[in-house]
Design an enzyme around this catalytic site. Sequence first.
Site, PDB file in Angstrom:
ATOM      1  N   THR A  63     -55.215   7.818   8.883  1.00 24.53           N
ATOM      2  CA  THR A  63     -55.105   7.909  10.353  1.00 24.53           C
ATOM      3  C   THR A  63     -54.364   6.729  10.972  1.00 24.53           C
ATOM      4  O   THR A  63     -54.155   6.709  12.181  1.00 24.53           O
ATOM      5  CB  THR A  63     -56.514   7.980  10.982  1.00 24.53           C
ATOM      6  OG1 THR A  63     -57.267   6.854  10.492  1.00 24.53           O
ATOM      7  CG2 THR A  63     -57.227   9.274  10.637  1.00 24.53           C
ATOM      8  N   TYR A  78     -64.246 -10.602   2.424  1.00 28.23           N
ATOM      9  CA  TYR A  78     -63.080  -9.696   2.327  1.00 28.23           C
ATOM     10  C   TYR A  78     -62.360  -9.961   1.003  1.00 28.23           C
ATOM     11  O   TYR A  78     -62.018  -9.018   0.269  1.00 28.23           O
ATOM     12  CB  TYR A  78     -62.129  -9.879   3.524  1.00 28.23           C
ATOM     13  CG  TYR A  78     -60.906  -8.990   3.421  1.00 28.23           C
ATOM     14  CD1 TYR A  78     -61.030  -7.607   3.497  1.00 28.23           C
ATOM     15  CD2 TYR A  78     -59.636  -9.530   3.217  1.00 28.23           C
ATOM     16  CE1 TYR A  78     -59.913  -6.778   3.379  1.00 28.23           C
ATOM     17  CE2 TYR A  78     -58.516  -8.718   3.104  1.00 28.23           C
ATOM     18  CZ  TYR A  78     -58.661  -7.336   3.186  1.00 28.23           C
ATOM     19  OH  TYR A  78     -57.549  -6.516   3.064  1.00 28.23           O
ATOM     20  N   GLY A 107     -57.745   6.807   4.502  1.00 31.56           N
ATOM     21  CA  GLY A 107     -57.229   5.917   5.549  1.00 31.56           C
ATOM     22  C   GLY A 107     -55.866   6.371   6.046  1.00 31.56           C
ATOM     23  O   GLY A 107     -54.984   5.558   6.311  1.00 31.56           O
ATOM     24  N   ASP A 148     -66.588   9.453   6.173  1.00 31.50           N
ATOM     25  CA  ASP A 148     -66.672   8.001   6.062  1.00 31.50           C
ATOM     26  C   ASP A 148     -66.776   7.682   4.570  1.00 31.50           C
ATOM     27  O   ASP A 148     -67.725   8.129   3.913  1.00 31.50           O
ATOM     28  CB  ASP A 148     -67.930   7.537   6.825  1.00 31.50           C
ATOM     29  CG  ASP A 148     -68.092   6.025   6.840  1.00 31.50           C
ATOM     30  OD1 ASP A 148     -67.662   5.372   5.877  1.00 31.50           O
ATOM     31  OD2 ASP A 148     -68.664   5.507   7.814  1.00 31.50           O
TER      32      ASP A 148
HETATM   33  P1  NDP Z   1     -55.513   0.029   9.461  1.00 32.04           P
HETATM   34  O1  NDP Z   1     -56.691  -0.559  10.180  1.00 32.04           O
HETATM   35  O2  NDP Z   1     -54.296   0.321  10.245  1.00 32.04           O
HETATM   36  O3  NDP Z   1     -55.959   1.347   8.665  1.00 32.04           O
HETATM   37  C1  NDP Z   1     -57.193   1.427   8.000  1.00 32.04           C
HETATM   38  C2  NDP Z   1     -57.454   2.869   7.617  1.00 32.04           C
HETATM   39  O4  NDP Z   1     -58.670   2.936   6.860  1.00 32.04           O
HETATM   40  C3  NDP Z   1     -57.615   3.777   8.821  1.00 32.04           C
HETATM   41  O5  NDP Z   1     -56.932   4.982   8.600  1.00 32.04           O
HETATM   42  C4  NDP Z   1     -59.115   4.013   8.883  1.00 32.04           C
HETATM   43  O6  NDP Z   1     -59.373   5.337   9.363  1.00 32.04           O
HETATM   44  C5  NDP Z   1     -59.515   3.924   7.404  1.00 32.04           C
HETATM   45  N1  NDP Z   1     -60.905   3.536   7.262  1.00 32.04           N
HETATM   46  C6  NDP Z   1     -61.482   2.362   7.582  1.00 32.04           C
HETATM   47  N2  NDP Z   1     -62.803   2.401   7.373  1.00 32.04           N
HETATM   48  C7  NDP Z   1     -63.071   3.649   6.905  1.00 32.04           C
HETATM   49  C8  NDP Z   1     -64.260   4.319   6.515  1.00 32.04           C
HETATM   50  N3  NDP Z   1     -65.459   3.724   6.577  1.00 32.04           N
HETATM   51  N4  NDP Z   1     -64.177   5.607   6.093  1.00 32.04           N
HETATM   52  C9  NDP Z   1     -62.984   6.231   6.046  1.00 32.04           C
HETATM   53  N5  NDP Z   1     -61.814   5.650   6.394  1.00 32.04           N
HETATM   54  C10 NDP Z   1     -61.860   4.380   6.829  1.00 32.04           C
HETATM   55  O7  NDP Z   1     -55.181  -1.024   8.288  1.00 32.04           O
HETATM   56  P2  NDP Z   1     -54.084  -1.014   7.119  1.00 32.04           P
HETATM   57  O8  NDP Z   1     -53.266   0.189   7.120  1.00 32.04           O
HETATM   58  O9  NDP Z   1     -53.415  -2.332   7.174  1.00 32.04           O
HETATM   59  O10 NDP Z   1     -55.065  -1.036   5.857  1.00 32.04           O
HETATM   60  C11 NDP Z   1     -54.974  -0.133   4.774  1.00 32.04           C
HETATM   61  C12 NDP Z   1     -55.382  -0.864   3.499  1.00 32.04           C
HETATM   62  O11 NDP Z   1     -54.455  -1.907   3.242  1.00 32.04           O
HETATM   63  C13 NDP Z   1     -56.766  -1.504   3.551  1.00 32.04           C
HETATM   64  O12 NDP Z   1     -57.411  -1.299   2.315  1.00 32.04           O
HETATM   65  C14 NDP Z   1     -56.446  -2.979   3.756  1.00 32.04           C
HETATM   66  O13 NDP Z   1     -57.472  -3.812   3.254  1.00 32.04           O
HETATM   67  C15 NDP Z   1     -55.165  -3.100   2.958  1.00 32.04           C
HETATM   68  N6  NDP Z   1     -54.329  -4.236   3.270  1.00 32.04           N
HETATM   69  C16 NDP Z   1     -53.873  -4.445   4.541  1.00 32.04           C
HETATM   70  C17 NDP Z   1     -53.073  -5.541   4.812  1.00 32.04           C
HETATM   71  C18 NDP Z   1     -52.600  -5.873   6.193  1.00 32.04           C
HETATM   72  O14 NDP Z   1     -52.180  -7.044   6.421  1.00 32.04           O
HETATM   73  N7  NDP Z   1     -52.593  -4.953   7.129  1.00 32.04           N
HETATM   74  C19 NDP Z   1     -52.648  -6.459   3.735  1.00 32.04           C
HETATM   75  C20 NDP Z   1     -53.206  -6.125   2.445  1.00 32.04           C
HETATM   76  C21 NDP Z   1     -53.984  -5.060   2.234  1.00 32.04           C
HETATM   77  P3  NDP Z   1     -60.518   5.754  10.378  1.00 32.04           P
HETATM   78  O15 NDP Z   1     -60.798   4.583  11.272  1.00 32.04           O
HETATM   79  O16 NDP Z   1     -59.961   6.950  11.094  1.00 32.04           O
HETATM   80  O17 NDP Z   1     -61.659   6.108   9.490  1.00 32.04           O
HETATM   81  C1  8X3 Z   2     -54.821  -8.383   4.329  1.00 22.71           C
HETATM   82  C2  8X3 Z   2     -54.030  -9.618   4.217  1.00 22.71           C
HETATM   83  O1  8X3 Z   2     -54.147 -12.199   4.277  1.00 22.71           O
HETATM   84  O2  8X3 Z   2     -55.427 -10.969   5.945  1.00 22.71           O
HETATM   85  O3  8X3 Z   2     -55.414  -8.027   3.144  1.00 22.71           O
HETATM   86  O4  8X3 Z   2     -56.147 -11.016   3.662  1.00 22.71           O
HETATM   87  S1  8X3 Z   2     -54.995 -11.009   4.543  1.00 22.71           S
END
Ligand code: NDP
Ligand code: 8X3
Length: 250
Positions: free
Chosen positions: A11, A151, A9, A58
């Site tokens: 990107t 989720y 992830g 993926d």
């Molecule tokens: P983003 O949507 O900005 O980033 C998600 C990343 O995951 C992208 O780089 C995407 O890359 C990659 N990704 C998603 N699906 C796939 C797949 N099937 N295969 C490969 N790569 C994948 O979100 P965040 O940076 O916020 O999220 C990162 C992590 O943090 C996640 O696990 C999320 O659950 C967790 N998180 C986020 C929070 C928030 O509030 N933002 C809070 C708590 C946890 P691409 O699309 O290029 O494949």
């Molecule tokens: C992302 C934070 O509160 O949307 O994991 O679940 S919340």
Amino acid sequence: MNKTAFITGATSGIGKATAQLFAKNKIRLILCGRRLERLKQLKDELSKLTEVTTLQFDVSKREEVFTAIKSLPENFKEIDILINNAGNAHGLSTIQEGSIDDWDAMLDINVKGLLYVSKAIIPQMTLRNNGFIVNIGSIAAKDVYANGNVYCASKHAVDALNKAMRIDLNKHNIRVSGIHPGAVETEFSDVRFKGDKEKAKSVYTGYKALQANDIADIIHFVVTRPYHVNIEDLVVYPTAQATPTILNRS
Ligand code: NDP
Ligand code: 8X3
């Protein structure tokens, strides 16, 4: 720091910010994601600071994961740090109204994807009795909120796997840490609300949400402790957020 990190992830959001901070600190990088153009851009940007290679796959596709990781160049096959970060929420609905496709996506990506990547990378760590795995959970791993059902279940599974990895890998001297953020302003809500920008923006209005850089800082701190120190579990909220649903937007 002459280490190699594998970031899923990379990107966007937390993964991208972590890649940028690791590059500044001379950590060699294997950057992963599905969006090839973004991987190329990031490689161009960060290659000025450290050695970088990219893998497009993926995480939820088992064959793709193993084929991609097997294809790593020889000089990138020894991975010191695995950041299991790829993941998203898909939808926000009651259990009775939720979409089965969304459920499949969250369980396949957030849980099975993390397992496939870990399964492909752990053997070279156990062989060397050395390695560090950081699993990005969420406050949704610790708590359950209305409409968050699947989720939250997927992130509770990440929390359980984080604990399980630490137990099973203990005899191999491998460190395992879970980091559980609250609201971070990334593309996360764009994905959750399927491109509805207004709805996504509203998640982060009226208060200062965490930024991807805040989590990257914490990840970097965790992985740069002396080897005998393992930060087991870390929950981090924005100051304005007390629980998943109590937010001070004043
Ligand atoms: P983003 O949507 O900005 O980033 C998600 C990343 O995951 C992208 O780089 C995407 O890359 C990659 N990704 C998603 N699906 C796939 C797949 N099937 N295969 C490969 N790569 C994948 O979100 P965040 O940076 O916020 O999220 C990162 C992590 O943090 C996640 O696990 C999320 O659950 C967790 N998180 C986020 C929070 C928030 O509030 N933002 C809070 C708590 C946890 P691409 O699309 O290029 O494949
Ligand atoms: C992302 C934070 O509160 O949307 O994991 O679940 S919340």
